[in-house]
Design an enzyme around this catalytic site. Structure first.
Site, short mmCIF file in Angstrom:
data_model
loop_
_atom_site.label_atom_id
_atom_site.label_comp_id
_atom_site.label_asym_id
_atom_site.label_seq_id
_atom_site.Cartn_x
_atom_site.Cartn_y
_atom_site.Cartn_z
N CYS A 107 90.36 72.89 50.39
CA CYS A 107 90.68 74.05 49.56
C CYS A 107 89.74 74.39 48.42
O CYS A 107 88.95 74.94 48.16
CB CYS A 107 92.19 73.90 49.77
SG CYS A 107 93.03 75.55 49.28
N HIS A 206 93.60 73.22 54.95
CA HIS A 206 94.32 71.94 54.44
C HIS A 206 94.34 71.08 55.66
O HIS A 206 95.26 70.87 56.28
CB HIS A 206 95.46 72.16 53.81
CG HIS A 206 95.55 72.52 52.39
ND1 HIS A 206 95.18 71.54 51.33
CD2 HIS A 206 95.30 73.82 52.09
CE1 HIS A 206 95.24 72.33 50.17
NE2 HIS A 206 95.40 73.54 50.44
N GLU A 208 94.44 67.70 55.76
CA GLU A 208 95.49 66.50 55.42
C GLU A 208 96.89 66.84 55.79
O GLU A 208 97.72 65.88 55.93
CB GLU A 208 95.22 66.20 53.99
CG GLU A 208 96.20 67.11 52.79
CD GLU A 208 95.51 68.42 52.61
OE1 GLU A 208 94.36 68.68 53.12
OE2 GLU A 208 96.17 69.08 51.71
#
Ligand code: MN
Length: 236
Positions: A107, A206, A208
């Protein structure tokens, strides 16, 4: 031995706190790496200090970059900026590229990579596609289309995935040596990479926070690249 992946932290001036979501740490650990958190600060040699103990680097998500970094005046729609974080992250990205240390930008981190390589950003997206979702963080809101023959395609093994989206800035010019390797349907840059480096990848979403296999493959690839660096340094 597991490679050490340094993850850049956010900084809150108000409370004088360094901060990082556990999603980043957990993703590195799940992929087989050892995670350490790198506090921000004015560079002054900090980046060298950090990279001396890491075999891989992850630039995490966060607020906006100061447009002065790519020579633009601040737009009225610019969000919160964090100058001391900009300072160390620019140095980290440039130094990691210079020594060919594996690095993944997520990001804001993708945007840091582009600007560190001499590229530029849109300060505030104004298209028709939603890039700032109001939905759970693991919910894939829009598709991305991946360029054939790229590292990202090799990592994911496919040309189209759906991703989450929490950004109002995006890469305009990817910077010297970097290619745009994925876009959303509105043309917004969703990934960049450098074919000249062992592993230098930026993703605008994102991973994660996602639960899918594609996201795990991204972290596994970073850790695999860092494992090679560690093997070259230590000989084991
Ligand atoms: Mn997006």
């Amino acid at each position: 031995m597991k490679p050490v992946i340094g993850i850049s932290a956010n900084y809150d001036y108000e409370s004088s706190r360094h901060m990082l979501s556990d999603f980043y740490v957990a993703s590195v650990r799940a992929a087989g790496g050892r995670a350490i958190i790198l506090p921000s600060g004015e560079d002054n040699g900090l980046a060298d200090e950090y990279l001396g103990i890491c075999q891989g680097l992850m630039l995490s998500g966060g607020g906006d970059l100061d447009p002065a970094l790519w020579g633009e005046l601040p737009s009225p729609r610019l969000g919160e900026i964090t100058p001391q974080r900009d300072s160390v992250e620019m140095a980290l990205a440039r130094r990691a590229l210079a020594i060919n240390l594996p690095l993944l930008g997520i990001c804001r981190g993708c945007q840091v990579l582009a600007v560190a390589a001499g590229g530029s950003l849109y300060q505030d997206l104004a298209g028709d596609l939603c890039h700032m979702q109001k939905a759970p963080r693991n919910y894939p809101i829009h598709a991305i289309f991946i360029e054939p023959g790229t590292r990202l395609e090799r990592i994911l093994g496919q040309n189209r995935i759906k991703v989450n989206s929490f950004h109002h800035q995006a890469v305009k010019q990817p910077g010297k040596g970097f290619l745009v390797t994925a876009r959303a349907a509105d043309g917004t840059v969703e990934a960049i990479e450098s074919p000249d480096h062992g592993f230098a990848l930026g993703v605008q979403w994102h991973p994660e926070c996602m639960d899918d296999e594609a996201s795990k493959l991204i972290f596994k690839s970073l850790v695999a690249a860092a494992t090679e660096v560690r093997a070259n340094i230590t000989g084991i």
